[in-house]
Scaffold this motif. Structure first.
Motif, short mmCIF file in Angstrom:
data_model
loop_
_atom_site.label_atom_id
_atom_site.label_comp_id
_atom_site.label_asym_id
_atom_site.label_seq_id
_atom_site.Cartn_x
_atom_site.Cartn_y
_atom_site.Cartn_z
N ARG A 5 41.07 13.31 -5.32
CA ARG A 5 41.52 13.28 -3.93
C ARG A 5 40.40 12.82 -3.00
O ARG A 5 40.64 12.07 -2.05
CB ARG A 5 41.99 14.68 -3.49
CG ARG A 5 43.30 15.13 -4.10
CD ARG A 5 43.68 16.51 -3.59
NE ARG A 5 44.17 16.48 -2.21
CZ ARG A 5 44.25 17.56 -1.45
NH1 ARG A 5 43.84 18.73 -1.89
NH2 ARG A 5 44.73 17.47 -0.22
N LEU A 6 39.20 13.27 -3.27
CA LEU A 6 38.06 12.85 -2.45
C LEU A 6 37.85 11.34 -2.55
O LEU A 6 37.69 10.66 -1.52
CB LEU A 6 36.80 13.59 -2.90
CG LEU A 6 36.61 15.01 -2.40
CD1 LEU A 6 35.52 15.71 -3.19
CD2 LEU A 6 36.28 15.02 -0.92
N LEU A 7 37.86 10.82 -3.77
CA LEU A 7 37.64 9.38 -3.96
C LEU A 7 38.75 8.56 -3.32
O LEU A 7 38.50 7.51 -2.71
CB LEU A 7 37.52 9.06 -5.45
CG LEU A 7 36.30 9.65 -6.16
CD1 LEU A 7 36.36 9.39 -7.65
CD2 LEU A 7 35.01 9.08 -5.57
N ARG A 8 39.98 9.04 -3.43
CA ARG A 8 41.12 8.32 -2.85
C ARG A 8 41.02 8.31 -1.33
O ARG A 8 41.26 7.28 -0.68
CB ARG A 8 42.43 8.96 -3.29
CG ARG A 8 43.67 8.20 -2.85
CD ARG A 8 44.95 8.93 -3.21
NE ARG A 8 45.06 9.13 -4.64
CZ ARG A 8 44.93 10.30 -5.26
NH1 ARG A 8 44.65 11.40 -4.55
NH2 ARG A 8 45.06 10.41 -6.56
N THR A 9 40.65 9.43 -0.76
CA THR A 9 40.51 9.51 0.70
C THR A 9 39.38 8.62 1.18
O THR A 9 39.50 7.93 2.21
CB THR A 9 40.28 10.96 1.13
OG1 THR A 9 41.41 11.76 0.71
CG2 THR A 9 40.13 11.08 2.63
N GLN A 10 38.28 8.61 0.45
CA GLN A 10 37.16 7.74 0.82
C GLN A 10 37.56 6.27 0.78
O GLN A 10 37.17 5.48 1.65
CB GLN A 10 35.97 8.01 -0.11
CG GLN A 10 35.32 9.37 0.13
CD GLN A 10 34.42 9.82 -1.00
OE1 GLN A 10 34.28 9.12 -2.02
NE2 GLN A 10 33.82 11.00 -0.86
N ALA A 11 38.37 5.90 -0.23
CA ALA A 11 38.83 4.51 -0.32
C ALA A 11 39.77 4.17 0.83
O ALA A 11 39.72 3.06 1.37
CB ALA A 11 39.53 4.29 -1.67
N ALA A 12 40.62 5.12 1.22
CA ALA A 12 41.53 4.88 2.34
C ALA A 12 40.77 4.77 3.65
O ALA A 12 41.10 3.95 4.51
CB ALA A 12 42.57 6.00 2.43
N ILE A 13 39.72 5.57 3.81
CA ILE A 13 38.89 5.49 5.01
C ILE A 13 38.28 4.09 5.13
O ILE A 13 38.20 3.52 6.22
CB ILE A 13 37.80 6.57 4.97
CG1 ILE A 13 38.42 7.96 5.24
CG2 ILE A 13 36.69 6.29 5.97
CD1 ILE A 13 37.46 9.12 5.03
N ALA A 14 37.87 3.52 4.00
CA ALA A 14 37.25 2.20 4.02
C ALA A 14 38.23 1.11 4.44
O ALA A 14 37.83 0.08 4.98
CB ALA A 14 36.68 1.88 2.64
N LEU A 15 39.54 1.33 4.21
CA LEU A 15 40.56 0.35 4.58
C LEU A 15 41.09 0.55 5.99
O LEU A 15 41.73 -0.34 6.55
CB LEU A 15 41.76 0.45 3.62
CG LEU A 15 41.57 -0.02 2.18
CD1 LEU A 15 42.85 0.27 1.38
CD2 LEU A 15 41.25 -1.51 2.12
N ASN A 16 40.84 1.70 6.58
CA ASN A 16 41.55 2.11 7.79
C ASN A 16 41.17 1.30 9.02
O ASN A 16 40.00 1.22 9.40
CB ASN A 16 41.29 3.59 8.06
CG ASN A 16 42.18 4.15 9.15
OD1 ASN A 16 43.26 3.62 9.41
ND2 ASN A 16 41.74 5.20 9.79
N THR A 17 42.17 0.70 9.64
CA THR A 17 41.99 0.01 10.93
C THR A 17 43.09 0.41 11.91
O THR A 17 43.33 -0.28 12.90
CB THR A 17 42.01 -1.52 10.75
OG1 THR A 17 43.27 -1.90 10.15
CG2 THR A 17 40.88 -1.99 9.86
N ALA A 18 43.77 1.52 11.64
CA ALA A 18 44.91 1.92 12.46
C ALA A 18 44.48 2.30 13.87
O ALA A 18 43.40 2.86 14.08
CB ALA A 18 45.64 3.10 11.82
N GLU A 19 45.33 1.98 14.85
CA GLU A 19 45.08 2.35 16.24
C GLU A 19 45.80 3.65 16.54
O GLU A 19 46.99 3.80 16.24
CB GLU A 19 45.56 1.24 17.17
CG GLU A 19 44.78 -0.04 17.06
CD GLU A 19 45.18 -1.04 18.15
OE1 GLU A 19 44.98 -0.73 19.33
OE2 GLU A 19 45.69 -2.10 17.79
N LEU A 20 45.07 4.58 17.16
CA LEU A 20 45.60 5.91 17.43
C LEU A 20 45.45 6.24 18.91
O LEU A 20 44.53 5.78 19.58
CB LEU A 20 44.86 6.96 16.61
CG LEU A 20 44.87 6.78 15.09
CD1 LEU A 20 44.02 7.86 14.44
CD2 LEU A 20 46.29 6.83 14.55
#
Length: 323
Positions: free
Chosen positions: A202-217
């Motif tokens: 889960r940690l590795l998956r979340t870290q990979a998603a963080i690296a892709l994240n460009t969402a506007e909030l």
């Protein structure tokens, strides 16, 4: 987590500022409220992730420690880092479980197959916006969905597979009362600290998603934000509104107002400007979360099945054709 909380329950250090703050903490401290034990565990995990306490790190996964060694290291850390942990529990736990995107991917393919329009995404309670990026993840069920990606989702899947389509995300935006900026080290730490320390995947998956994240909030009340989002000029695209284990925490009055807003917007939907509302939320059934899709025009309510709260399994029961 179980071992950690059991030893703390039996050997709680009453002589710390943290203990004093916990003793006077107002409100429901259970998982249905402020989740105080989770806050404490998250703070300890944050110390490990930052390598701030060598003794605690040595007692945490992937290392193996006895209950006695875990207790000794934890008590030492609670005293050494008393100020940090006392401040840490002031903030509510905040996670962004990426595995829930398996349901979002499946639903988007189902809708695209039926409607065939670009999709505008609006996520309520988006946290750091990781699940706004689901079209960049790979769902490894059936023949696979989405691009090859450092974020691969492999839930245990039962039921039919959704249709294969080419997704086009025209616009994506989310809202949260306290949105996290995953590019900020402190916010990224908070996201990871509330994952169990022994669940490295889960940690590795979340870290990979963080690296892709460009969402506007946006930082706002979700229902107030939704009202503005629904009032925006309509274009030829499907507006897909969704929440994943977030709506259930909204006050009842806000839930009622949000439902009324979507009913009113749905009544104005056309074949060129359809509206879909996906709910991935708890209900009276304790077996995971209910997956419910409302679709306009036509005001159809579809039950897509159930899914684990952390996305570990999906029981997909969507119709092969939408009304």
């Amino acid at each position: 987590m179980g071992r950690l909380l059991r030893v703390l329950a039996e050997h709680w250090p009453e002589d710390t500022r943290l203990a004093a703050k916990c003793a006077t903490f107002a409100g429901d401290i259970s998982p249905k409220g402020h989740s105080l034990p989770l806050r404490i565990a998250g703070g300890l995990h944050a110390l490990v992730l930052q390598n701030k306490d060598a003794g605690l790190t040595a007692a945490y996964p992937p290392h193996h420690a006895s209950d006695a060694a875990l207790l000794e290291a934890t008590l030492a850390a609670l005293h050494t880092h008393d100020t940090f942990l006392t401040n840490w529990i002031t903030h509510a736990p905040q996670t962004n479980e990426v595995r829930r995107s398996a349901v979002l991917i499946a639903t988007a393919h189902l809708l695209t197959n039926h409607i065939g329009l670009p999709i505008k995404l609006s996520e309520l309670g988006a946290s750091a916006g990781l699940n706004l990026m689901f079209d960049q993840f790979h769902l490894a069920v059936g023949d696979g969905y989405g691009p090859q990606s450092p974020v691969t989702l492999s839930p245990s899947w039962t039921g039919p597979f959704p249709p294969q389509t080419d997704l086009t995300i025209a616009n994506r935006r989310g809202v949260d009362l306290n949105p996290l900026n995953s590019a900020d080290p402190d916010d990224a730490l908070r996201l990871q600290s509330y994952l169990w320390a022994d669940q490295e995947e889960r940690l590795l998956r979340t870290q990979a998603a963080i690296a892709l994240n460009t969402a506007e909030l946006d930082q706002e009340d979700a229902i107030t934000w939704l009202e503005h989002r629904l009032a925006a000029p309509k274009t030829d695209e499907l507006h897909m509104i969704y929440s994943t284990v977030a709506w259930q925490y909204f006050p009842e009055e806000r839930q009622n107002h949000g439902t009324a807003l979507m009913d009113a917007a749905g009544a104005q939907a056309t074949e060129a400007t359809p509206l879909a509302w996906l709910s991935y939320e708890a209900d009276d059934n304790t077996h995971g979360a209910a997956l419910t899709l409302r679709l306009w025009p036509g005001n159809h309510t579809l039950h897509l099945g159930r899914a684990d709260f952390h996305g570990r399994w999906v029981e997909w029961d969507a119709p092969t054709k939408l009304p």
